[in-house]
Design an enzyme around this catalytic site. Structure first.
Site, PDB file in Angstrom:
ATOM      1  CE1 TYR A 140      -3.791  -2.838   0.964  1.00 31.23           C
ATOM      2  CE2 TYR A 140      -4.701  -0.659   1.699  1.00 31.23           C
ATOM      3  CZ  TYR A 140      -4.810  -2.121   0.959  1.00 31.23           C
ATOM      4  OH  TYR A 140      -5.762  -2.765   0.819  1.00 31.23           O
ATOM      5  CE  LYS A 190       1.331 -18.077  -3.339  1.00 27.09           C
ATOM      6  NZ  LYS A 190       0.443 -18.928  -3.973  1.00 27.09           N
ATOM      7  CG  ASP A 222      -2.329 -20.309  -2.291  1.00 28.62           C
ATOM      8  OD1 ASP A 222      -1.624 -20.823  -0.875  1.00 28.62           O
ATOM      9  OD2 ASP A 222      -1.720 -20.977  -3.278  1.00 28.62           O
ATOM     10  CG  ASP A 246      -7.768  -5.454   1.823  1.00 29.54           C
ATOM     11  OD1 ASP A 246      -9.518  -4.007   2.160  1.00 29.54           O
ATOM     12  OD2 ASP A 246      -8.571  -4.779   0.360  1.00 29.54           O
ATOM     13  CG  ASP A 250     -13.930  -7.072   1.918  1.00 31.22           C
ATOM     14  OD1 ASP A 250     -13.883  -6.400   3.267  1.00 31.22           O
ATOM     15  OD2 ASP A 250     -13.668  -6.356   1.452  1.00 31.22           O
TER      16      ASP A 250
HETATM   17  C1  IPM Z   1     -10.664  -1.699   4.213  1.00 36.76           C
HETATM   18  C2  IPM Z   1     -10.871  -0.635   2.821  1.00 36.76           C
HETATM   19  C3  IPM Z   1      -9.191   0.238   2.250  1.00 36.76           C
HETATM   20  C4  IPM Z   1      -8.080  -1.031   2.786  1.00 36.76           C
HETATM   21  C5  IPM Z   1      -9.992   1.290   0.680  1.00 36.76           C
HETATM   22  C6  IPM Z   1     -10.833   2.104   1.721  1.00 36.76           C
HETATM   23  C7  IPM Z   1      -8.383   1.471   0.613  1.00 36.76           C
HETATM   24  O1  IPM Z   1     -10.738  -1.692   1.789  1.00 36.76           O
HETATM   25  O2  IPM Z   1     -10.207  -0.627   4.898  1.00 36.76           O
HETATM   26  O3  IPM Z   1     -10.415  -2.842   3.879  1.00 36.76           O
HETATM   27  O4  IPM Z   1      -7.808  -1.479   1.081  1.00 36.76           O
HETATM   28  O5  IPM Z   1      -7.697  -0.418   3.397  1.00 36.76           O
HETATM   29 MG    MG Z   2     -11.034  -3.457   2.848  1.00 34.70          MG
END
Ligand code: IPM
Ligand code: MG
Length: 359
Positions: A140, A190, A222, A246, A250
């Site tokens: 990032y 990885k 993975d 990240d 999710d």
């Molecule tokens: C998160 C989001 C952010 C990230 C984006 C909005 C920059 O996806 O907080 O997970 O990738 O960190």
């Molecule tokens: Mg995110």
């Protein structure tokens, strides 16, 4: 007075943070914490007002506060902008400026919502895991980055880079968290391909020597993605770098039925914590009182626990949310398939939580 900076941001950010602030103020009163909220702009809202997704003034304001409560950033209006000036840059910058390297993303299944998951209830019931994501390094932020024309072709690059001190401090956060939980850490990497991951393996193993009461497993990213779907209950604490964290957070969040339920805390050594729902700005439902405020409200619980060191007050907020769900109240995102229930809006959901808190 303890100051909290509220950065509502874009999309559903303003409506969910407005409800979270009501809960924060009520819980603060009940716990005898004098809380003063101040507001600022971030993301697209700040671009529209100042031409910058996060101004120096807002960063300076944040530094005068104990905590930041954030909504969400981004939306179609700003999608065509280059990465360097997009709404998301505001979020990345505030994390970096405040040194918030440790992102804690707990994913637990509320009993009332076990059947809201796309996975079978018996696979997800009882999931209780914590993703500890490194937040201020890795691909990032690595340099060099950017685009160029090379031999007439468009080329773009990003750099994944970590030094041992960055890996060590996040690994310690993971092991310390595991000690307060089920004493199990999964390091996700990885290392069969990436030099960066090999360094992570090395440093994680070194840190683990200080925690022989905690079990450590190294897992390829993975295969971790696969195991999260096939056997999510095997995980307690997952520690990993910025990009893998990240993605996996999710995935972990969706196991629980809805991204609309998941809070997060971003912490560092500077004493300021930032709290935000894991969900995004959901522009498609923004401004219609359809959003689920519970992730933002549960972020308030994390704020009470980590910034004010009041697990008791945090527990009351979580218990209130659990009770509201048990009573059957649902926003659109968590209504169960085949369930014949009326859905309620963002404000009404917060009203129920406040009622449970006796506010
Ligand atoms: C998160 C989001 C952010 C990230 C984006 C909005 C920059 O996806 O907080 O997970 O990738 O960190
Ligand atoms: Mg995110």
């Amino acid at each position: 007075m303890e100051r909290v900076l509220v950065l509502p941001g874009d999309g559903i950010g303003p409506e969910v943070t407005a409800q979270a602030v009501r809960v924060l103020e009520a819980a603060g009163r009940a716990a005898g914490i004098g809380i003063e909220c101040v507001e600022g702009l971030i993301g697209g809202a700040s671009i529209d007002a100042h031409g910058d997704p996060l101004t120096d003034e807002t960063v300076a304001l944040a530094r005068t506060c104990r905590a930041v409560l954030l909504g969400a950033v981004g939306g179609p209006k700003w999608d065509a902008m280059p990465v360097a000036t997009r709404p998301e840059k505001g979020l990345l910058r505030i994390r970096k400026e405040l040194g918030l390297y440790a992102n804690l993303r707990p994913a637990a299944v509320f009993p009332a919502l076990a059947s809201a998951s796309t996975l079978r209830p018996e696979v997800v019931a009882g999931i209780d895991l914590l993703v500890v994501r490194e937040l201020t390094g890795g691909i990032y932020f690595g340099e060099p980055r950017g685009r160029a024309i090379v031999d007439g072709r468009r080329e773009a690059r990003n750099t994944m880079v970590y030094d041992d001190s960055e890996i060590e401090r996040i690994t310690r956060v993971a092991f310390e968290s595991a000690r307060r939980r089920s004493r199990h850490v999964t390091h996700v990497h990885k290392a069969n391909v990436l030099d960066v991951s090999q360094l992570w393996m090395e440093v994680v193993d070194e840190v683990a020597k200080d925690y022989d009461d905690v079990e450590l497993v190294h897992q390829l990213v993975d295969s971790c993605a696969m195991l999260l779907l096939s056997d999510p209950k095997r995980f307690d604490v997952i520690v990993t770098g910025n990009l893998f964290g990240d993605i996996l957070s999710d995935e972990a969040a969706m196991l629980t039925g809805s991204l609309g339920m998941l809070p997060s805390a971003s912490l560092g050594d500077g004493g300021i914590g930032l709290y935000e729902p894991v969900h995004g700005s959901a522009p498609d439902i923004a401004g219609q009182d359809l959003a689920n405020p519970l992730a933002a409200i549960l972020s308030v619980a994390m704020l009470l626990e980590h910034t004010f060191d009041r697990p008791d007050a945090a527990g009351e907020v979580r218990d209130a949310v659990t009770a509201v769900l048990a009573d059957g109240h649902r926003t659109g995102d968590i209504v169960l398939e085949g369930e014949d229930r009326e859905t309620i809006g963002c404000v009404a959901m917060a009203d129920h939580v406040l009622a449970k808190l006796g506010a």
